[in-house]
Scaffold this motif. Sequence first.
Motif, mmCIF file in Angstrom:
data_model
loop_
_atom_site.group_PDB
_atom_site.id
_atom_site.type_symbol
_atom_site.label_atom_id
_atom_site.label_comp_id
_atom_site.label_asym_id
_atom_site.label_seq_id
_atom_site.Cartn_x
_atom_site.Cartn_y
_atom_site.Cartn_z
ATOM 1 N N PHE A 19 75.922 35.377 51.024
ATOM 2 C CA PHE A 19 77.214 37.021 50.763
ATOM 3 C C PHE A 19 77.546 37.769 52.015
ATOM 4 C CE2 PHE A 19 75.611 36.199 46.827
ATOM 5 C CZ PHE A 19 76.898 35.012 46.043
ATOM 6 N N GLY A 20 76.434 37.670 52.973
ATOM 7 C CA GLY A 20 76.468 38.537 54.256
ATOM 8 C C GLY A 20 75.801 38.165 55.709
ATOM 9 N N ASP A 21 75.295 39.339 56.706
ATOM 10 C CA ASP A 21 74.646 39.504 57.485
ATOM 11 C C ASP A 21 73.710 39.980 56.990
ATOM 12 O OD1 ASP A 21 76.129 36.769 58.973
ATOM 13 O OD2 ASP A 21 78.140 38.784 59.528
ATOM 14 N N VAL A 22 72.698 39.514 58.395
ATOM 15 C CA VAL A 22 71.603 40.729 58.052
ATOM 16 C C VAL A 22 70.966 41.480 58.969
ATOM 17 C CG1 VAL A 22 69.167 40.964 57.263
ATOM 18 C CG2 VAL A 22 70.137 38.824 56.005
ATOM 19 N N HIS A 23 71.098 42.236 59.106
ATOM 20 C CA HIS A 23 70.147 42.995 60.762
ATOM 21 C C HIS A 23 69.262 44.336 60.208
ATOM 22 C CE1 HIS A 23 74.593 43.078 62.666
ATOM 23 N NE2 HIS A 23 74.919 42.823 61.826
ATOM 24 N N ALA A 24 68.734 44.120 61.544
ATOM 25 C CA ALA A 24 67.644 45.237 61.525
ATOM 26 C C ALA A 24 67.637 46.531 61.413
ATOM 27 C CB ALA A 24 67.270 44.749 63.214
ATOM 28 N N ALA A 25 66.885 47.542 61.168
ATOM 29 C CA ALA A 25 67.950 48.471 60.989
ATOM 30 C C ALA A 25 66.719 49.627 61.351
ATOM 31 C CB ALA A 25 68.689 49.035 60.094
ATOM 32 N N VAL A 26 67.133 51.374 60.902
ATOM 33 C CA VAL A 26 66.177 52.440 60.929
ATOM 34 C C VAL A 26 66.993 52.831 59.729
ATOM 35 C CG1 VAL A 26 65.126 54.484 61.759
ATOM 36 C CG2 VAL A 26 65.377 52.304 63.103
ATOM 37 N N ILE A 38 77.803 42.918 54.084
ATOM 38 C CA ILE A 38 78.576 42.481 53.771
ATOM 39 C C ILE A 38 80.154 43.273 53.618
ATOM 40 C CG2 ILE A 38 78.956 42.721 50.769
ATOM 41 C CD1 ILE A 38 80.561 39.459 50.675
ATOM 42 N N SER A 39 81.002 42.968 54.831
ATOM 43 C CA SER A 39 81.930 43.125 55.176
ATOM 44 C C SER A 39 83.361 42.760 54.424
ATOM 45 C CB SER A 39 82.156 43.553 56.627
ATOM 46 O OG SER A 39 81.232 44.356 56.959
ATOM 47 N N LYS A 40 84.517 43.387 54.460
ATOM 48 C CA LYS A 40 85.737 43.025 53.931
ATOM 49 C C LYS A 40 86.871 42.655 54.972
ATOM 50 C CE LYS A 40 90.100 44.003 51.521
ATOM 51 N NZ LYS A 40 91.262 45.174 50.780
ATOM 52 N N LYS A 41 86.760 41.459 54.964
ATOM 53 C CA LYS A 41 87.692 40.732 56.089
ATOM 54 C C LYS A 41 89.126 40.972 56.086
ATOM 55 C CE LYS A 41 85.356 36.483 55.658
ATOM 56 N NZ LYS A 41 83.715 36.683 54.778
ATOM 57 N N ASP A 42 89.719 41.015 57.288
ATOM 58 C CA ASP A 42 91.282 41.440 56.853
ATOM 59 C C ASP A 42 92.248 40.451 56.260
ATOM 60 O OD1 ASP A 42 90.505 42.953 58.967
ATOM 61 O OD2 ASP A 42 90.651 42.187 60.818
ATOM 62 N N ASP A 43 92.372 38.957 56.027
ATOM 63 C CA ASP A 43 92.718 38.697 55.378
ATOM 64 C C ASP A 43 92.491 38.526 53.582
ATOM 65 O OD1 ASP A 43 90.590 37.318 55.697
ATOM 66 O OD2 ASP A 43 92.141 34.933 56.470
ATOM 67 N N GLN A 44 91.268 39.056 53.616
ATOM 68 C CA GLN A 44 90.849 39.710 52.036
ATOM 69 C C GLN A 44 91.563 40.230 51.378
ATOM 70 O OE1 GLN A 44 86.901 39.956 51.745
ATOM 71 N NE2 GLN A 44 86.332 38.592 50.419
ATOM 72 N N SER A 45 92.920 39.477 49.867
ATOM 73 C CA SER A 45 92.945 40.420 49.735
ATOM 74 C C SER A 45 92.230 41.735 48.561
ATOM 75 C CB SER A 45 93.717 39.810 47.868
ATOM 76 O OG SER A 45 92.628 38.763 47.196
ATOM 77 N N ASP A 46 92.788 42.449 47.905
ATOM 78 C CA ASP A 46 91.740 43.393 46.967
ATOM 79 C C ASP A 46 90.790 42.864 45.750
ATOM 80 O OD1 ASP A 46 92.264 45.005 48.853
ATOM 81 O OD2 ASP A 46 93.684 46.447 47.394
ATOM 82 N N ALA A 47 91.346 41.808 44.910
ATOM 83 C CA ALA A 47 91.069 40.919 44.252
ATOM 84 C C ALA A 47 90.135 40.389 45.004
ATOM 85 C CB ALA A 47 91.810 39.509 43.253
#
Length: 343
Positions: A19-26, A38-47
Amino acid sequence: MNNHVSNLVIGDHIGSGHFGDVHAAVDQVHGDVAVKIISKKDDQSDADWDAAKAEFLREARHLAAAEHPNVVPVYHLGESLDGKSIRYCMKLCAGGSLQSQYEAGPMRLSDVRKVGNEVLLGLSNLHARGMIHRDIKPGNILIDENGVARLGDFGLVTDELLHGYAIGAGYRDHLAFEYWELGITSAKSDIWALGMTLYRLLHGHEWYLESQLPRMVIADGDFRDKLKWLPHIPQRWRRTIRAMMHDDTDLRTQNVAQVQAAFAGLPTEPDWECEVGGQQVRWRRQQGGRVIRVEWNRNSLRRHDWRAWSEPIGPGRTRNLGGSNGQVGSQVAIRALETFLRT
């Protein structure tokens, strides 16, 4: 676990999970952290986006609910202001996952036993809460800054059990016989997957690739009898892992406590460093003021040779410790190596 959008500074991509990518962060509170996004894809419906968010949130909440020193902790969960991404912030395990160690080659017995004991503590906590992991593998075992192993990536964790069973899911090479026969998993399937994980850590990626892909043969039954062992792996280790991987769940090691009891007696000496490279396998260990080395050449089924010697640390002479004295068959070489490497 708090639900809010924190002042995170997102850094480099360090991995991917369900369900997602992992990043280092502060993070302003916790300092260096890992963030799963996890981010919404351009072609992904709201549902579809709502469904994906629900699965992602379920993963985060399962991970937060399983709070334990051997589980990766979640600090907080948040959604972007525009609603197009969702993230949770968790502990950054400085040692990374065991995938890199597995790919580098066989791990020492002492290191695998330590990892196994620590993962079992986290898994016991998970099972006690009525959850099963469903995706135990080297890449989902993380090492923190103190060298402690923690279970991570809860993307396939479930507590939706019926009579102790759930719908099958996970990395296909780590799916137990019952998945291939009935499409189900249980806490005992986690035991099977941990057995496979331990086998892989003991042997490394290159040795593992010499066998058929498990996903191609597990359904045929008796997969544990098809495991190909490096000669230095003691019989007690082999019996313990084979018991964890029995096809029949009634005959398989029944629970984490039983695995822990078996692990308590596993030997770690002699604790060889092992390297697999093509058709050659090499071992090394220090004994007193000398280094013992063993080299095994696997030229073909009937053309194997091996030799063992010791070298001084500092001035001194190299000593011959044994060998095949020429080329022998594979089984002859393996039996002789097993005898030498375990004493």
